[in-house]
Design an enzyme around this catalytic site. Sequence first.
Site, PDB file in Angstrom:
ATOM      1  N   CYS A 100      -6.463 -13.887  -4.919  1.00  0.00           N
ATOM      2  CA  CYS A 100      -6.583 -12.466  -4.565  1.00  0.00           C
ATOM      3  C   CYS A 100      -7.336 -12.333  -3.256  1.00  0.00           C
ATOM      4  O   CYS A 100      -6.928 -11.578  -2.373  1.00  0.00           O
ATOM      5  CB  CYS A 100      -7.324 -11.692  -5.654  1.00  0.00           C
ATOM      6  SG  CYS A 100      -6.209 -10.919  -6.827  1.00  0.00           S
ATOM      7  N   HIS A 131      -5.505  -2.849  -7.753  1.00  0.00           N
ATOM      8  CA  HIS A 131      -5.432  -2.861  -9.212  1.00  0.00           C
ATOM      9  C   HIS A 131      -5.984  -1.607  -9.891  1.00  0.00           C
ATOM     10  O   HIS A 131      -5.897  -1.479 -11.107  1.00  0.00           O
ATOM     11  CB  HIS A 131      -6.100  -4.124  -9.753  1.00  0.00           C
ATOM     12  CG  HIS A 131      -5.422  -5.377  -9.271  1.00  0.00           C
ATOM     13  ND1 HIS A 131      -4.181  -5.762  -9.713  1.00  0.00           N
ATOM     14  CD2 HIS A 131      -5.790  -6.311  -8.357  1.00  0.00           C
ATOM     15  CE1 HIS A 131      -3.822  -6.884  -9.105  1.00  0.00           C
ATOM     16  NE2 HIS A 131      -4.776  -7.226  -8.269  1.00  0.00           N
ATOM     17  N   CYS A 186     -10.643  -5.244  -4.600  1.00  0.00           N
ATOM     18  CA  CYS A 186      -9.831  -5.553  -5.789  1.00  0.00           C
ATOM     19  C   CYS A 186      -9.196  -4.256  -6.285  1.00  0.00           C
ATOM     20  O   CYS A 186      -8.042  -4.218  -6.706  1.00  0.00           O
ATOM     21  CB  CYS A 186     -10.697  -6.129  -6.901  1.00  0.00           C
ATOM     22  SG  CYS A 186     -11.804  -7.442  -6.408  1.00  0.00           S
TER      23      CYS A 186
END
Lengths: 287, 103
Positions: free
Chosen positions: A248, A205, A201
């Site tokens: 995602c 991000h 992730c």
Amino acid sequence: MKVRISLLLGSLSAALVAFALVSPRVLAADKVDPVADAKAFQNFFFHKFPNVKHEDFVNGPYSMNEDMKRQWEEKEEFPPYEFALDAGKEMFSTPFKNGKTYADCFPNGGIGIRQNYPYFDEKEGKVVTLELALNRCREANGEAPYSYVKDEMASLTAYMAFTSRGKPMDIKIPDDPRALEAFENGKRYFYTRRGQLNFSCASCHVQSPGERIRAEILAPALGILNAMPIYRSEWSGMGTTSRRFITCNSQTRAVPLEPQADEYRDVEYFLSYVANGLPISGPGARP
Amino acid sequence: MTSSIRVRATANRDITEVQALIQHPMDSGFVKDAKGELIPPHFIQELKFACNGKEVFVADWGPAVSKDPYVKFSFKGAKKGDDLKISWTDNKGGSDETTAKIV
């Protein structure tokens, strides 16, 4: 060449000295310290983007690009999540077959409480998200649960988020080893690479917010959940936090988990906690 | 059932600015569903805005317009308090209409 080697040796010895100096703190880092984690997490973004106002991080990619921000501000005058918001409001106030309502399941009648979710349930020993709580409320009142990813669930959470707009995220971690473990699990999930593309992730991000991935601008992880649920033009519809996690995972070609799997609940707990203090901006609109 | 049309019309001196959002699937007829079957075409064919009974904006639409269309335009000759009537009809005979006050 000689110079490079001596430089290398020099930096190596410097690193060793530094290691020797900080080694007691390295040991201390084995302890879970959410307060320090949240501070470090926020400071990373504040330093990386000194021109972005702190409360603006909750607006995702729009905080990263002037041109997109201008278009979005115009769109916000007439936002695409408006239908979901109205539907959610109506659903929220419509009683179940047994006469009770959602308001009976939540503190303060469910109004203005979005910033307290997810919370750690000490009886259950697990993280409880707003989506989960809503479905449990339905089941406790003899209603069938909703899909976790979109439609009704997104409308309901859109309305609840709207009643909390502007309130600072306020996630608590009780003094309970299981809560700390949930936080730590969520953090580990967030930073672990997975899938065919070998992305975590954080690859998108934390490492690359503001940069483009094809035509999209990546959102910062800080405050990313404050805007949930979201209307995505890509989905041409609303999606919940569960839907975002699942997409995602699929986009990095990993196998998504079931909505509300323990790992997703934990990562939501981690990400919400580190955004403490930033305002709720949901429901949001995203490209 | 709530209306499928949201409108905001604001008059600024002579110019009235209108924004409208319409909830409609706008299926083009070229997209397949999860089972691999074509989703039949279902789209708005005519969209009308009338102010005080006079048409100010008429659109003949086809399948190329996106889902939940958003329209923005401005026109002259209306004032605050006037009625703006919005109506649409689609290719399956469905329709909806609503009236908004210009503010």
